[in-house]
Design a protein around this motif. Sequence first.
Motif, PDB file in Angstrom:
ATOM      1  N   GLU A   1       2.754  11.510   2.818  1.00  0.00           N
ATOM      2  CA  GLU A   1       3.337  11.182   1.665  1.00  0.00           C
ATOM      3  C   GLU A   1       3.976  12.167   0.718  1.00  0.00           C
ATOM      4  O   GLU A   1       5.005  12.740   0.306  1.00  0.00           O
ATOM      5  CB  GLU A   1       3.136   9.986   1.079  1.00  0.00           C
ATOM      6  CG  GLU A   1       3.942   9.277   0.076  1.00  0.00           C
ATOM      7  CD  GLU A   1       5.229   8.608   0.622  1.00  0.00           C
ATOM      8  OE1 GLU A   1       5.365   7.907   1.901  1.00  0.00           O
ATOM      9  OE2 GLU A   1       6.492   9.013   0.531  1.00  0.00           O
TER      10      GLU A   1
ATOM     11  N   ALA B   1      -7.368   7.913  -2.657  1.00  0.00           N
ATOM     12  CA  ALA B   1      -6.716   6.661  -2.679  1.00  0.00           C
ATOM     13  C   ALA B   1      -7.676   5.612  -1.842  1.00  0.00           C
ATOM     14  O   ALA B   1      -8.008   5.920  -0.482  1.00  0.00           O
ATOM     15  CB  ALA B   1      -5.405   6.887  -1.907  1.00  0.00           C
TER      16      ALA B   1
ATOM     17  N   ARG C   1       1.111   4.386  -2.854  1.00  0.00           N
ATOM     18  CA  ARG C   1       1.026   5.856  -2.524  1.00  0.00           C
ATOM     19  C   ARG C   1       2.208   6.641  -2.841  1.00  0.00           C
ATOM     20  O   ARG C   1       1.916   7.693  -3.716  1.00  0.00           O
ATOM     21  CB  ARG C   1       0.712   6.039  -1.013  1.00  0.00           C
ATOM     22  CG  ARG C   1      -0.533   5.302  -0.407  1.00  0.00           C
ATOM     23  CD  ARG C   1      -0.711   5.795   1.004  1.00  0.00           C
ATOM     24  NE  ARG C   1      -1.954   5.209   1.380  1.00  0.00           N
ATOM     25  CZ  ARG C   1      -1.805   3.804   2.284  1.00  0.00           C
ATOM     26  NH1 ARG C   1      -0.671   3.497   2.316  1.00  0.00           N
ATOM     27  NH2 ARG C   1      -3.049   3.291   2.623  1.00  0.00           N
TER      28      ARG C   1
ATOM     29  N   ASP D   1      -6.364  15.945  -0.437  1.00  0.00           N
ATOM     30  CA  ASP D   1      -6.277  14.404  -0.576  1.00  0.00           C
ATOM     31  C   ASP D   1      -8.194  14.005   0.202  1.00  0.00           C
ATOM     32  O   ASP D   1      -8.201  14.342   1.562  1.00  0.00           O
ATOM     33  CB  ASP D   1      -5.501  13.768   0.483  1.00  0.00           C
ATOM     34  CG  ASP D   1      -5.311  12.314   0.676  1.00  0.00           C
ATOM     35  OD1 ASP D   1      -5.803  11.799  -0.481  1.00  0.00           O
ATOM     36  OD2 ASP D   1      -5.034  11.801   1.676  1.00  0.00           O
TER      37      ASP D   1
ATOM     38  N   LEU E   1      -1.245   9.042   2.586  1.00  0.00           N
ATOM     39  CA  LEU E   1      -1.117   9.703   1.541  1.00  0.00           C
ATOM     40  C   LEU E   1      -0.726  11.138   1.639  1.00  0.00           C
ATOM     41  O   LEU E   1       0.206  11.790   0.962  1.00  0.00           O
ATOM     42  CB  LEU E   1      -2.294   9.581   0.324  1.00  0.00           C
ATOM     43  CG  LEU E   1      -2.026  10.074  -0.882  1.00  0.00           C
ATOM     44  CD1 LEU E   1      -0.621   9.458  -1.591  1.00  0.00           C
ATOM     45  CD2 LEU E   1      -3.447   9.904  -2.036  1.00  0.00           C
TER      46      LEU E   1
ATOM     47  N   ASP F   1       0.798  -1.263   0.020  1.00  0.00           N
ATOM     48  CA  ASP F   1      -0.062  -0.056   0.020  1.00  0.00           C
ATOM     49  C   ASP F   1       0.923   1.168  -0.054  1.00  0.00           C
ATOM     50  O   ASP F   1       0.451   2.247  -0.733  1.00  0.00           O
ATOM     51  CB  ASP F   1      -0.883  -0.099   1.092  1.00  0.00           C
ATOM     52  CG  ASP F   1      -0.227  -0.171   2.405  1.00  0.00           C
ATOM     53  OD1 ASP F   1       0.597  -0.595   2.696  1.00  0.00           O
ATOM     54  OD2 ASP F   1      -0.817   0.666   3.481  1.00  0.00           O
ATOM     55  N   GLN F   2       2.151   1.250   0.680  1.00  0.00           N
ATOM     56  CA  GLN F   2       2.821   2.564   0.749  1.00  0.00           C
ATOM     57  C   GLN F   2       3.371   2.833  -0.544  1.00  0.00           C
ATOM     58  O   GLN F   2       3.614   3.869  -0.950  1.00  0.00           O
ATOM     59  CB  GLN F   2       3.777   2.458   2.086  1.00  0.00           C
ATOM     60  CG  GLN F   2       3.230   2.432   3.301  1.00  0.00           C
ATOM     61  CD  GLN F   2       2.634   4.069   3.389  1.00  0.00           C
ATOM     62  OE1 GLN F   2       1.713   4.528   2.724  1.00  0.00           O
ATOM     63  NE2 GLN F   2       3.346   4.696   4.632  1.00  0.00           N
TER      64      GLN F   2
END
Length: 265
Positions: A92, A151, A51, A81, A89, A47-48
Motif C-alpha cells: 500500500e 501494523a 492500512r 515496515d 502495508l 483491514d485494508q
Amino acid sequence: MTQIATEDPKLPMVVAPAIPALGSGQMFDKIAARYDTLNRVLSLGLDQRWRRRVVRALGLDTNSRKTKQGQWYGERPRVLDVATGTGDLAIEIARSCPGSTVVGLDPSAGMLAVAQHKLDKRGLAERISLVVGDAQALPQANCEVDAATIAFGIRNVPDRGQALRELARVVRPGGRVCVLELNEPRNKGLFAAAARLHTHHIVPRVGAWLSGAREYRYLQSSVAAFPAPADFADLMRASGLEVLEVTPLTFGVCTLYLATPAEDA
Ligand SMILES: C[S@@+](CC[C@H](N)C(=O)[O-])C[C@H]1O[C@@H](n2cnc3c(N)ncnc32)[C@H](O)[C@@H]1O
C-alpha cells in the motif's frame, strides 16, 4: 522438543521447543498461506481501509513521479515496515507513493514467502525488499529511514518498549512512526458489545475453522491483553517517541498511533 543440527558438527544440537511461542514468527509460519483470506474475512474487509489510513497519516509525497527522461521529481522516501507479514502495508505504501522504497521486515520466513510472491506478481520487487528480522533489534542504522510502520505486529513483540525504542532510533528526526493495532473496545454500547462478541467468539472459531489452525485462538487473547490506547501512548512516550495523534478507528476496534522521534531522546 525438536533437535536442530547446527552448522558446526562440533557444536551440540540446538534444542528448540516443538510448540512455537505464541505470536512468534514460527507461529505465523503455520498460518501464512491462509493469512490474507482470513484477515479480509475476520476484519469484514476493514483491514485494508485501516492500512490506507496509515499511509495517509505518514504524509508521504504521493505526487513523486519518474519523468519520461528517467529522472525523479518529488520526494523519494525510504520506509521501513516492521512485522510486514504478507506485505499488505508495504504494498500500500509503495503504491501510494511511487517514489518510495520500502523494506519489509519480519521473523516469519513463511509470511515473507507469501509477501515475495505478491511483490513478484505486482511488479514491486524492485521497490520493496524483504528481510528476516526482529522488531527488538532492527538491522537499520540510526536515522536511516524517513518513516517506519508496524501494523498488527507490536502486540506480538515480547518487549514492546524495546521495539518502540528501535523505531525511534532508525527514523530520522522529524520523520514519522505509525503503529496500527487492534483493541478490545472497553466502552459500553451496542457496537462495543458486538465487537467484543466478534473478537471473543467469532474470530477464534471462524479462524480455527477456516485455517485448520488453533493459532487463531491466540489472536483473541492477545487483543484482549493489549493495553488501552492511552496506556500504549504512554509507553510510546517513555520509549523516545513524541506522540502526535492517537486516532480510534471503526468505533475503537483499531487504533492508529502517529509519532515522531522525540528531540530530547
Ligand atoms: C498479525 S501479523 C501482521 C502482518 C502485517 N503487518 C499486516 O498488516 O497484515 C503479525 C506479524 O508480526 C510478526 N512478528 C512476530 N513477532 C515479531 C517480532 N518480534 N518482530 C517483528 N515481527 C514479529 C509475525 O511474524 C507476523 O507476520
